[in-house]
Design an enzyme around this catalytic site. Structure first.
Site, mmCIF file in Angstrom:
data_model
loop_
_atom_site.group_PDB
_atom_site.id
_atom_site.type_symbol
_atom_site.label_atom_id
_atom_site.label_comp_id
_atom_site.label_asym_id
_atom_site.label_seq_id
_atom_site.Cartn_x
_atom_site.Cartn_y
_atom_site.Cartn_z
ATOM 1 N N ASP A 1 -2.836 -9.790 -5.465
ATOM 2 C CA ASP A 1 -3.302 -10.083 -4.108
ATOM 3 C C ASP A 1 -3.449 -8.753 -3.359
ATOM 4 O O ASP A 1 -2.450 -8.107 -3.029
ATOM 5 C CB ASP A 1 -2.288 -11.001 -3.421
ATOM 6 C CG ASP A 1 -2.659 -11.353 -1.985
ATOM 7 O OD1 ASP A 1 -3.528 -10.688 -1.396
ATOM 8 O OD2 ASP A 1 -2.040 -12.286 -1.435
ATOM 9 N N MET A 2 -4.694 -8.368 -3.075
ATOM 10 C CA MET A 2 -4.953 -7.104 -2.387
ATOM 11 C C MET A 2 -5.704 -7.374 -1.088
ATOM 12 O O MET A 2 -6.802 -7.934 -1.107
ATOM 13 C CB MET A 2 -5.753 -6.141 -3.269
ATOM 14 C CG MET A 2 -5.041 -5.755 -4.562
ATOM 15 S SD MET A 2 -5.889 -4.451 -5.485
ATOM 16 C CE MET A 2 -5.412 -2.996 -4.540
ATOM 17 N N GLU A 3 -5.096 -6.980 0.015
ATOM 18 C CA GLU A 3 -5.696 -7.145 1.332
ATOM 19 C C GLU A 3 -5.092 -6.122 2.277
ATOM 20 O O GLU A 3 -4.081 -5.483 1.963
ATOM 21 C CB GLU A 3 -5.484 -8.572 1.842
ATOM 22 C CG GLU A 3 -4.030 -9.059 1.782
ATOM 23 C CD GLU A 3 -3.893 -10.561 2.037
ATOM 24 O OE1 GLU A 3 -4.023 -10.942 3.205
ATOM 25 O OE2 GLU A 3 -3.641 -11.310 1.066
ATOM 26 N N TRP A 4 -5.688 -5.961 3.429
ATOM 27 C CA TRP A 4 -5.114 -5.076 4.436
ATOM 28 C C TRP A 4 -3.867 -5.719 5.032
ATOM 29 O O TRP A 4 -3.766 -6.953 5.073
ATOM 30 C CB TRP A 4 -6.112 -4.780 5.549
ATOM 31 C CG TRP A 4 -7.315 -3.983 5.135
ATOM 32 C CD1 TRP A 4 -8.624 -4.325 5.321
ATOM 33 C CD2 TRP A 4 -7.338 -2.698 4.486
ATOM 34 N NE1 TRP A 4 -9.454 -3.342 4.819
ATOM 35 C CE2 TRP A 4 -8.694 -2.339 4.301
ATOM 36 C CE3 TRP A 4 -6.339 -1.824 4.031
ATOM 37 C CZ2 TRP A 4 -9.074 -1.145 3.696
ATOM 38 C CZ3 TRP A 4 -6.725 -0.634 3.417
ATOM 39 C CH2 TRP A 4 -8.072 -0.303 3.254
ATOM 40 N N HIS B 1 0.792 -1.224 0.000
ATOM 41 C CA HIS B 1 0.000 0.000 0.000
ATOM 42 C C HIS B 1 0.828 1.280 0.000
ATOM 43 O O HIS B 1 0.267 2.370 -0.129
ATOM 44 C CB HIS B 1 -0.953 -0.004 1.195
ATOM 45 C CG HIS B 1 -2.042 -1.016 1.078
ATOM 46 N ND1 HIS B 1 -3.220 -0.782 0.410
ATOM 47 C CD2 HIS B 1 -2.125 -2.306 1.524
ATOM 48 C CE1 HIS B 1 -3.992 -1.848 0.458
ATOM 49 N NE2 HIS B 1 -3.344 -2.794 1.126
#
Length: 266
Positions: free
Chosen positions: A148-151, A121
């Site tokens: 791959d998108m995540e917090w 991010h």
């Protein structure tokens, strides 16, 4: 093709037994190219309510990264690993330590392989895309690339949570660049909270790979079409040391062949 019931017997019994050892591996023999092998998996922490939903899917696979330090890909292939998503890069300066080994091993065993990039991010998406392109070659027949998108609340360097409109804008940039470079649209992997927080259902031009370890994706992501479902992170697969994520493709064998024909890299 008749499917063995090893996986599903294990899933139904594990809740009562509190866990079970990894299943006995099948005898390793060459698997014809394109053939789908049925799952011979276990799960050290299965969710009992998922057994019937998992049973409806015939095409199973894994995702792997540096945490899987030892994979006998021939054994894994013979025991139901038909595809593998392998971590390649993260951010704009990191390559997964096991990528080259996993990448070559999957190909030798006839496992349909795809590479994934873990989104960071705190870097611009263009830089991240170019870093992935530098390390993952274009190869006809490989699976589409994955974003791959995540917090990342436990990241040592970047825990920011930007507005949803900015997250989707970054995703749009990556989708466009990946599609142009590889000749096929990417897959987007995400989690329930990240999907909801950023309204990812608004994205276009991408297939979804959804994580849901306690319920079917139709319950956690209502109305969202998906291509892959990650249903456990505590899977046990012959040939793989330790726990591994297990995934299923949304359709049966015919749908899998059709999807590959349309979506694999040209």
């Amino acid at each position: 093709m008749r499917r063995p019931l090893v996986l599903f017997a294990c899933l139904s019994l594990l809740a009562a037994c509190g866990g079970a050892p990894s299943p006995q591996g099948r005898t390793v023999a060459p698997v014809p190219a394109g053939a789908v092998t049925a799952p011979n998996f276990g799960d050290s922490q299965p969710h009992p309510e998922l057994a019937s939903a998992i049973r409806r899917h015939s095409v199973h696979g894994i995702d792997a990264a540096r945490f899987q330090t030892s994979i006998d890909w021939q054994t894994a292939r013979a025991n139901g690993v038909n595809f593998a998503f392998i971590k390649a890069t993260e951010g704009g300066d990191r390559v997964d330590e096991m990528f080259d080994s996993h990448w070559r091993g999957a190909a030798r065993a006839g496992v349909r392989r795809g590479a994934y990039h873990f989104f960071y991010h705190c870097r611009v998406p263009e830089e991240q895309a170019r870093w992935f392109f530098r390390h993952v070659p274009r190869r006809s027949g490989d699976l589409p690339p994955v974003i791959d998108m995540e917090w990342t609340p436990t990241s040592p360097t970047c825990t920011i949570r930007r507005p949803a409109i900015e997250i989707r804008a970054d995703a749009d940039v990556l989708i466009r660049m990946f599609t142009q470079h590889y000749g096929t649209a990417p897959i987007l992997y995400t989690t329930v909270d990240f999907y909801e927080d950023n309204q990812l259902w608004k994205l276009r031009g991408v297939d979804f790979w959804l994580r849901s370890v306690a319920a079917h994706p139709s319950d956690r992501y209502p109305g969202q079409h998906w291509a892959f479902w990650q249903y456990t992170s505590t899977g046990q697969v012959p040939g793989i040391a330790g726990a591994v994520d297990i995934n299923v493709f949304a359709g049966g064998e015919a749908a899998w062949a059709d999807w590959l024909a349309k979506r694999a890299q040209p």
